[in-house]
Design a protein around this motif. Structure first.
Motif, PDB file in Angstrom:
ATOM      1  N   THR A 105     -17.261   2.266   9.715  1.00 48.72           N
ATOM      2  CA  THR A 105     -17.359   0.832   9.963  1.00 48.72           C
ATOM      3  C   THR A 105     -18.823   0.433  10.070  1.00 48.72           C
ATOM      4  O   THR A 105     -19.602   1.067  10.795  1.00 48.72           O
ATOM      5  CB  THR A 105     -16.616   0.445  11.247  1.00 48.72           C
ATOM      6  N   VAL A 108     -14.979  -2.272   6.891  1.00 48.88           N
ATOM      7  CA  VAL A 108     -14.405  -0.944   7.072  1.00 48.88           C
ATOM      8  C   VAL A 108     -14.372  -0.268   5.706  1.00 48.88           C
ATOM      9  O   VAL A 108     -13.801  -0.799   4.751  1.00 48.88           O
ATOM     10  CB  VAL A 108     -12.986  -1.017   7.666  1.00 48.88           C
ATOM     11  N   LEU A 125     -12.404  -1.501   2.558  1.00 49.72           N
ATOM     12  CA  LEU A 125     -10.967  -1.712   2.755  1.00 49.72           C
ATOM     13  C   LEU A 125     -10.682  -2.998   3.506  1.00 49.72           C
ATOM     14  O   LEU A 125      -9.669  -3.660   3.264  1.00 49.72           O
ATOM     15  CB  LEU A 125     -10.373  -0.525   3.525  1.00 49.72           C
ATOM     16  N   PHE A 141     -13.307  11.558   3.393  1.00 49.08           N
ATOM     17  CA  PHE A 141     -12.582  10.320   3.119  1.00 49.08           C
ATOM     18  C   PHE A 141     -11.240  10.585   2.445  1.00 49.08           C
ATOM     19  O   PHE A 141     -10.246   9.914   2.716  1.00 49.08           O
ATOM     20  CB  PHE A 141     -13.421   9.404   2.220  1.00 49.08           C
ATOM     21  N   ARG A 195     -11.816   9.488   8.796  1.00 47.08           N
ATOM     22  CA  ARG A 195     -11.705   9.178   7.369  1.00 47.08           C
ATOM     23  C   ARG A 195     -12.224   7.785   7.029  1.00 47.08           C
ATOM     24  O   ARG A 195     -12.030   7.313   5.911  1.00 47.08           O
ATOM     25  CB  ARG A 195     -10.245   9.319   6.908  1.00 47.08           C
ATOM     26  N   ARG A 196     -12.890   7.137   7.968  1.00 47.51           N
ATOM     27  CA  ARG A 196     -13.386   5.785   7.739  1.00 47.51           C
ATOM     28  C   ARG A 196     -14.753   5.610   8.388  1.00 47.51           C
ATOM     29  O   ARG A 196     -15.092   6.309   9.340  1.00 47.51           O
ATOM     30  CB  ARG A 196     -12.419   4.737   8.294  1.00 47.51           C
ATOM     31  N   GLY A 241     -13.515   3.020   3.287  1.00 47.53           N
ATOM     32  CA  GLY A 241     -12.614   4.167   3.214  1.00 47.53           C
ATOM     33  C   GLY A 241     -12.131   4.404   1.801  1.00 47.53           C
ATOM     34  O   GLY A 241     -12.554   3.742   0.846  1.00 47.53           O
ATOM     35  N   TRP A 242     -11.202   5.343   1.678  1.00 45.06           N
ATOM     36  CA  TRP A 242     -10.674   5.763   0.383  1.00 45.06           C
ATOM     37  C   TRP A 242      -9.524   4.859  -0.040  1.00 45.06           C
ATOM     38  O   TRP A 242      -8.598   4.610   0.724  1.00 45.06           O
ATOM     39  CB  TRP A 242     -10.202   7.208   0.457  1.00 45.06           C
TER      40      TRP A 242
END
Length: 247
Positions: free
Chosen positions: A202, A224, A237, A146, A199-200, A226-227
């Motif tokens: 869902t 979604v 996110l 991530f 990097r994500r 993520g970082w």
């Protein structure tokens, strides 16, 4: 003829392999330094490890992942395995373990066990039922970086079921130091689908109103994950909601 030319001619005639030079064309190399530099310790290749030797008795490896979870070579070994249920009519019982190389012991040691791992601050009970009393299957097992820092997180999607389909629990775990840590977790009301990007992640699942039957949620939620650089955490996110299709 110069002395060097005569030397080269003589070498060609008698097969000599070397002759003295008038002087070096480049500065001489430095002499040996004092002391010695120890070679790096042997680092085993995790991909050469017979994974079955790491597992509990009777377990069969189903999925094996390799990744540098803590930034120290070699990579860790993550194994999803199953053992036969005592009741042959029931599905196999899943186990999820991670192993790391311990140079002090010169052996691979277990550093994570999903059937024993608990974080009361997040949710009581282990990620996988310790006694095998709950029907569970691991639908998602991926390494996702991530933060894009070379040390990926472990994404685990556990589906529970009984007489009907139960919740889908999504976990994001890291290994920052001594023990694994929960970076993110989320549970659906009933089932769901997970898709993984570099990097994500869902997660899509139904939202059930009080009068909705188990087959048919009123709405569909998509999140979604993520970082977030501002908070320095793995978070939701984006979140969207739409009406569920009929039928």
């Amino acid at each position: 003829m110069s002395r060097r030319a005569l030397c080269l001619l003589a070498a060609a005639l008698v097969g000599l392999t070397a002759c003295p030079d008038d002087g070096p064309d480049t500065p001489p190399s430095a002499g040996p330094t004092t002391g010695s530099v120890s070679p790096p310790p042997d680092v085993p290749d995790p991909k050469l490890v017979p994974v079955g030797t790491l597992l509990r008795e009777g377990a069969t490896p189903d999925t094996v992942l390799y990744g540098d979870l803590n930034g120290v070579a070699p990579e860790e070994i993550v194994v999803l395995s199953t053992t036969p249920a005592q009741d042959p009519s029931l599905p196999p019982r899943p186990f999820l373990d991670a192993f790391a190389w311990d140079p002090a012991e010169g052996a691979w040691v277990k550093v994570f066990d999903a059937s024993a791992y608990e974080d009361p601050a997040i949710r009581p009970g282990p990620i996988l039922a310790a006694a095998g009393t709950i029907g569970q299957s691991v639908l998602v097992l991926e390494l996702v970086d991530f933060v894009d820092d070379g040390t990926p997180e472990l994404v685990v999607g556990v589906q529970s079921y009984g007489a009907a389909l139960g919740p889908l629990d999504l976990w994001v775990l890291s290994w920052p130091s001594e023990a694994f840590a929960v970076e993110f977790t989320r549970s659906t009301q009933r089932g769901g689908q997970v898709s993984v990007e570099p990097r994500r992640v869902t997660l899509e699942a139904g939202l059930y109103a009080p009068d909705d039957p188990g087959c048919c949620p009123s709405r569909i939620e998509t999140v979604v994950i993520g970082w977030d650089p501002e908070s320095g955490r793995i978070v939701v996110l984006e979140r969207t909601e739409r009406e569920a299709p009929e039928g």
